[in-house]
Design a protein around this motif. Structure first.
Motif, PDB file in Angstrom:
ATOM      1  N   ILE A 150      21.589 -26.793 -66.517  1.00 57.52           N
ATOM      2  CA  ILE A 150      21.875 -27.062 -67.938  1.00 57.52           C
ATOM      3  C   ILE A 150      23.357 -27.392 -68.123  1.00 57.52           C
ATOM      4  O   ILE A 150      23.720 -28.338 -68.826  1.00 57.52           O
ATOM      5  N   GLY A 151      24.221 -26.587 -67.493  1.00 59.62           N
ATOM      6  CA  GLY A 151      25.653 -26.845 -67.601  1.00 59.62           C
ATOM      7  C   GLY A 151      26.003 -28.243 -67.120  1.00 59.62           C
ATOM      8  O   GLY A 151      26.766 -28.970 -67.746  1.00 59.62           O
ATOM      9  N   ARG A 152      25.430 -28.644 -65.983  1.00 61.67           N
ATOM     10  CA  ARG A 152      25.691 -29.971 -65.422  1.00 61.67           C
ATOM     11  C   ARG A 152      25.164 -31.070 -66.356  1.00 61.67           C
ATOM     12  O   ARG A 152      25.812 -32.089 -66.591  1.00 61.67           O
TER      13      ARG A 152
ATOM     14  N   LYS B  15      26.316 -30.397 -57.437  1.00 63.12           N
ATOM     15  CA  LYS B  15      27.043 -31.624 -57.107  1.00 63.12           C
ATOM     16  C   LYS B  15      26.764 -32.771 -58.088  1.00 63.12           C
ATOM     17  O   LYS B  15      27.447 -33.799 -58.047  1.00 63.12           O
ATOM     18  N   GLY B  16      25.731 -32.627 -58.898  1.00 61.53           N
ATOM     19  CA  GLY B  16      25.424 -33.679 -59.871  1.00 61.53           C
ATOM     20  C   GLY B  16      24.506 -34.761 -59.350  1.00 61.53           C
ATOM     21  O   GLY B  16      24.368 -35.820 -59.981  1.00 61.53           O
ATOM     22  N   ASP B  17      23.830 -34.543 -58.238  1.00 63.46           N
ATOM     23  CA  ASP B  17      22.936 -35.547 -57.666  1.00 63.46           C
ATOM     24  C   ASP B  17      21.631 -35.634 -58.458  1.00 63.46           C
ATOM     25  O   ASP B  17      20.920 -34.645 -58.605  1.00 63.46           O
TER      26      ASP B  17
ATOM     27  N   SER C  85      21.726 -40.251 -56.895  1.00 61.24           N
ATOM     28  CA  SER C  85      22.401 -39.608 -55.772  1.00 61.24           C
ATOM     29  C   SER C  85      22.768 -40.613 -54.681  1.00 61.24           C
ATOM     30  O   SER C  85      21.926 -41.416 -54.263  1.00 61.24           O
ATOM     31  N   GLU C  86      24.019 -40.535 -54.250  1.00 59.48           N
ATOM     32  CA  GLU C  86      24.444 -41.352 -53.102  1.00 59.48           C
ATOM     33  C   GLU C  86      23.962 -40.716 -51.802  1.00 59.48           C
ATOM     34  O   GLU C  86      23.890 -41.383 -50.765  1.00 59.48           O
TER      35      GLU C  86
ATOM     36  N   THR D 272      16.359 -40.337 -62.385  1.00 59.75           N
ATOM     37  CA  THR D 272      17.146 -39.103 -62.499  1.00 59.75           C
ATOM     38  C   THR D 272      16.446 -38.190 -63.505  1.00 59.75           C
ATOM     39  O   THR D 272      15.477 -38.593 -64.173  1.00 59.75           O
ATOM     40  N   ILE D 273      16.950 -36.975 -63.643  1.00 59.86           N
ATOM     41  CA  ILE D 273      16.366 -36.070 -64.643  1.00 59.86           C
ATOM     42  C   ILE D 273      16.480 -36.671 -66.037  1.00 59.86           C
ATOM     43  O   ILE D 273      15.516 -36.658 -66.817  1.00 59.86           O
TER      44      ILE D 273
END
Length: 410
Positions: free
Chosen positions: A23-25, A185-187, A193-194, A203-204
């Protein structure tokens, strides 16, 4: 033109599988956090020795939660994508707080089920999946988190996906997406994602944008539960929220459970009187004739009445460590109605994590067990099946001021 309502989705899963971090990300990557909050989280992260932002701190704002390292209550967060607004319902993952999780999930239109790539599918993962199935949530996204800890391996993701997919299919749940992510990491949260180029899905945020919001049920039959009655400037005004349908001045309505009929004289809002109100609006009404109204009564349209009775067939989950005993006297609350009642029959006792049938024709229910039951109430109540009108098809049971069970009517 009515504005699109925000999509409400619940984030569920086992404790420590990364709900708060996700959630924070999500809030951070959609620029939904104010600068002072970002700075506060940076400082909190540095204080505990983290060189990177600890996104879980965004949600773990309650001191008790921070100290215990768990989410103990439902928290709501808000953000928007380029497409629409969202409400995130953060439900606790700890086994002791399943009733809070169920309360949060009952408000949601979709669910995001999180699984730790290292720990895999846990008992609480299955229990939460069972409960969202029981609540009839059909829009489900499964995310496999912490892929950074398993070197972003595709074969491990595929193995976990197959495991949870088999279980969800046994519940007749068919998730829209399975997404490998690293919330830390934010993937694959907002950006692709790289490190997982083998993944070809959304993505989500992209997956959420493809889900549908529930339309307001303005075209259904009228259901208007009375929340309270006030005397204001000489007028006796009954207030509440229209759950389904619409209501107009001059319209004839039936008052349940007693069946008395009257006509709507006025519809009151804070700004003044209006001619018509629809589902989702909180209003007050006065009537042409001096009928008796009180909290718990339900206004409906003649010929479109919901069910009224003293016997309910339901599925419930028991939350108390002290077992439920058959025919024990409890308080039942359904919408604005409250009465005494008891469980006449426990047709089945079911394990809430495995769905294994523990007993037929049981005499008690233990903590976190699901029961297929028949409830008898002291006085008639107004209800519908849960899948017809959620607010009129779900209930809670109270024992000496403690909430001990939540259930839905079949």
């Amino acid at each position: 033109m009515r504005a699109e309502t925000p999509l409400k989705f619940v984030l569920i899963g086992h404790i420590d599988h990364g709900k708060s971090t996700l959630i924070g990300r999500l809030l951070y990557d959609t620029n939904s956090l104010p600068p002072d909050k970002v700075e506060e989280v940076r400082k909190a992260s540095k204080d505990v020795g983290d060189s990177e932002i600890e996104f879980a701190f965004v949600m773990d704002h309650l001191r008790e939660e921070r100290e215990q390292g768990i989410t103990i209550d439902i928290a709501y967060s808000f953000f928007r994508s380029k497409k629409r607004e969202y409400v995130i319902i953060d439900a606790p993952g700890h086994v002791e707080f399943v009733k809070n999780m169920l309360t949060g999930a009952s408000q949601a239109e979709a669910a995001l089920l999180i699984v730790d790539a290292v720990e895999g599918v846990e008992e609480q993962t299955k229990r939460h999946a069972n409960l969202i199935s029981m609540l009839g949530i059909k829009q489900v996204i499964v995310v496999i988190n912490k892929m950074d800890l398993v070197n972003f391996k595709e074969d491990l993701f595929s193995s976990l996906k197959n495991e949870i997919e088999d279980f969800l299919l046994s519940l007749n749940l068919k998730p829209s997406y399975y997404i490998p992510i690293s919330a830390l990491k934010g993937d694959n949260i907002v950006k692709e994602s790289e490190s997982m180029r083998w993944y070809k899905g959304p993505t989500i945020l992209g997956a959420l944008d493809s889900l549908k919001s529930d339309p307001l049920p303005v075209d259904k039959e009228l259901i208007f539960p009375i929340q309270d009655v006030y005397k204001i400037r000489g007028k006796r005004i009954a207030v509440g929220r229209i759950e389904t349908g619409s209501l107009s001045i001059g319209e004839e309505v039936e008052i349940l459970p007693n069946g008395e009929k009257t006509f709507i004289k006025s519809i009151e809002k804070f700004e003044g009187e209006i001619e018509k109100a629809e589902a989702g609006e909180s209003i007050g009404i006065t009537t042409e004739t001096p009928v008796f109204l009180e909290r718990g009564f339900v206004l409906v349209r003649k010929g479109e009445e919901p069910l009224v009775g003293e016997s309910l067939n339901a599925n419930l989950i028991w939350f108390s460590k002290e077992p439920l005993k058959k025919e024990e006297r409890l308080t039942i609350r359904l919408a604005t109605q409250e009465t005494k009642g008891s469980i006449l029959k426990i047709r089945r006792r079911i394990d809430s994590s495995s769905l294994k049938i523990l007993e037929e024709n049981g005499s008690s229910l233990n903590n976190l067990e699901i029961g297929e039951v028949e409830i008898r109430t002291k006085k008639p109540i107004v209800f519908t099946k849960f899948n017809k009108v959620k607010e009129m098809g779900r209930f809670v049971l109270i024992r000496e001021n403690d909430l001990v069970a939540g259930g839905i009517i079949n």
